[in-house]
Design an enzyme around this catalytic site. Structure first.
Site, PDB file in Angstrom:
ATOM      1  N   HIS A 197     -27.635  46.080   6.434  1.00  0.00           N
ATOM      2  CA  HIS A 197     -27.187  44.721   7.065  1.00  0.00           C
ATOM      3  C   HIS A 197     -25.794  43.964   6.177  1.00  0.00           C
ATOM      4  O   HIS A 197     -25.214  43.388   7.373  1.00  0.00           O
ATOM      5  CB  HIS A 197     -28.052  43.491   6.604  1.00  0.00           C
ATOM      6  CG  HIS A 197     -28.276  41.880   7.256  1.00  0.00           C
ATOM      7  ND1 HIS A 197     -27.513  40.741   5.912  1.00  0.00           N
ATOM      8  CD2 HIS A 197     -28.163  41.225   8.236  1.00  0.00           C
ATOM      9  CE1 HIS A 197     -27.228  40.029   6.396  1.00  0.00           C
ATOM     10  NE2 HIS A 197     -27.452  39.672   7.634  1.00  0.00           N
ATOM     11  N   HIS A 212     -37.875  41.804  12.368  1.00  0.00           N
ATOM     12  CA  HIS A 212     -36.183  41.144  11.768  1.00  0.00           C
ATOM     13  C   HIS A 212     -36.171  42.174  10.639  1.00  0.00           C
ATOM     14  O   HIS A 212     -36.753  42.495   9.460  1.00  0.00           O
ATOM     15  CB  HIS A 212     -36.042  40.167  11.301  1.00  0.00           C
ATOM     16  CG  HIS A 212     -35.382  39.711  10.948  1.00  0.00           C
ATOM     17  ND1 HIS A 212     -34.776  38.857   9.402  1.00  0.00           N
ATOM     18  CD2 HIS A 212     -33.664  39.569  11.009  1.00  0.00           C
ATOM     19  CE1 HIS A 212     -33.231  38.765   9.794  1.00  0.00           C
ATOM     20  NE2 HIS A 212     -32.678  39.187  11.156  1.00  0.00           N
TER      21      HIS A 212
HETATM   22  O1  G3P Z   1     -31.028  38.659  15.029  1.00  0.00           O
HETATM   23  C1  G3P Z   1     -30.777  37.611  14.441  1.00  0.00           C
HETATM   24  C2  G3P Z   1     -30.735  38.116  12.651  1.00  0.00           C
HETATM   25  O2  G3P Z   1     -30.742  39.034  12.251  1.00  0.00           O
HETATM   26  C3  G3P Z   1     -29.125  37.371  12.447  1.00  0.00           C
HETATM   27  O3  G3P Z   1     -28.831  37.315  11.123  1.00  0.00           O
HETATM   28  O4  G3P Z   1     -28.050  37.547   9.441  1.00  0.00           O
HETATM   29  O5  G3P Z   1     -30.679  38.361   9.439  1.00  0.00           O
HETATM   30  O6  G3P Z   1     -28.577  40.096  11.118  1.00  0.00           O
HETATM   31  P1  G3P Z   1     -28.585  38.157  10.101  1.00  0.00           P
HETATM   32 CA    CA Z   2     -29.230  40.837  12.260  1.00  0.00          CA
END
Ligand code: G3P
Ligand code: CA
Length: 291
Positions: A83, A41
């Site tokens: 992000h 992630h």
């Molecule tokens: O891939 C799932 C996740 O990234 C969604 O939440 O806020 O980390 O982008 P966020």
């Molecule tokens: Ca994400």
């Protein structure tokens, strides 16, 4: 004691011990069925600054194939990997551009963003790490032969970002069958955005981020190959319900859940039958569930 009798009693003892000793986690997972895919992630973001090339490299060093990222657009139309909609949390933008609050990505040019340090906030060892462009991110992933779960982040702020992202993907060679067939998924919290990607380039596999009601799944199945919910929002029946549909490519819809960073939660969602686990700690999750 006769040799055969010794062997028999040893086997019996080992058998008893084997019943009492827990299997190591990976072995235990291997015995419970197919492993979910592990997705790093924002890269391996527990160990390197999120959404940077260092986080991609760290995922590769851990032998993790799938990487997730977040794509947004600069004032002059470049696509960058970050992000938050602001540069404040993960760069030194406040020091470099003190008068530009609230430091939104969309208000800075690519050249300005390229000056920022996106690593020091995480650890001194990463000082000088940059916010990558999507092109740089793709190049690095190609070098590692990795697979990308690309999130269109805040697409409502960037009209047309779906077409522009597809253009960069095409220019970098990521829309050939070798990539669309198994190395690329484009996802978003915006159903409209996912629908647009599917309409513009039907060969690309897509994912919707969220937990739509089961009654709505048939409509999602017309444009999304994956339903990707937060791990706290799902159950085994929900995963089974998603699996009951075929996505736009004619294959069973998948569930990739996020953001699972500990072994117990990983085993829990693996038990629900998810297809993928998106995690900041891919090594921990892999040890827990295999894959
Ligand atoms: O891939 C799932 C996740 O990234 C969604 O939440 O806020 O980390 O982008 P966020
Ligand atoms: Ca994400």
């Amino acid at each position: 004691m006769h040799a055969r009798a010794v062997a028999a009693s040893t086997t019996a003892l080992l058998g008893t011990a084997a019943l009492l000793l827990p299997l190591p986690p990976a072995r235990a997972a291997a015995d419970t069925g197919p492993h979910p895919v592990v997705v790093a992630h924002r890269g391996a973001s527990a160990y390197a600054p999120e959404n940077t090339l260092a986080a991609v490299d760290k995922a590769a060093a851990l032998d993790v194939e799938w990487v997730e990222n977040d794509v947004q657009r600069t004032r002059d139309g470049a696509l960058v990997v970050l992000h938050d909609d602001s540069l404040q949390r993960t760069t030194d933008v406040e020091e470099v551009f003190p008068d530009r609050s609230p430091w939104k990505v969309k208000d800075f040019t690519a050249a300005e963003i390229a000056r920022l340090d996106a690593g020091s906030w995480f650890a001194p060892a990463y000082a000088g790490t940059r916010v990558p462009t999507l092109q740089q991110f793709l190049d690095r992933m190609e070098r590692h032969d990795q697979k990308l779960l690309l999130e269109l982040k805040n697409p409502q702020l960037y009209p047309g970002i779906e077409r522009e992202t597809l253009k960069v993907l095409a220019n970098e060679g990521w829309l050939d069958p070798g990539h669309t067939g198994g190395r690329l998924v484009v996802q978003s919290f915006s159903a409209d955005s996912v629908r647009t990607v599917h309409a513009l380039k039907p060969a690309v596999r897509t994912g919707f981020l969220g937990t739509p009601p089961v009654a709505d799944l048939p409509s999602y199945a017309s444009f999304a190959d994956q339903i990707n919910p937060s791990h706290g929002s799902i159950s085994a029946p929900y995963v089974a319900a998603v699996h009951g549909f075929r996505g736009p490519h004619g294959t069973r819809m998948q569930v990739h859940t996020w953001t699972v960073n500990d072994a117990a939660a990983a085993r829990r969602v693996a038990g629900f039958g998810v297809d993928g686990i998106i995690t900041n700690t891919p090594d921990v999750v892999r040890d827990a569930v295999g894959g």
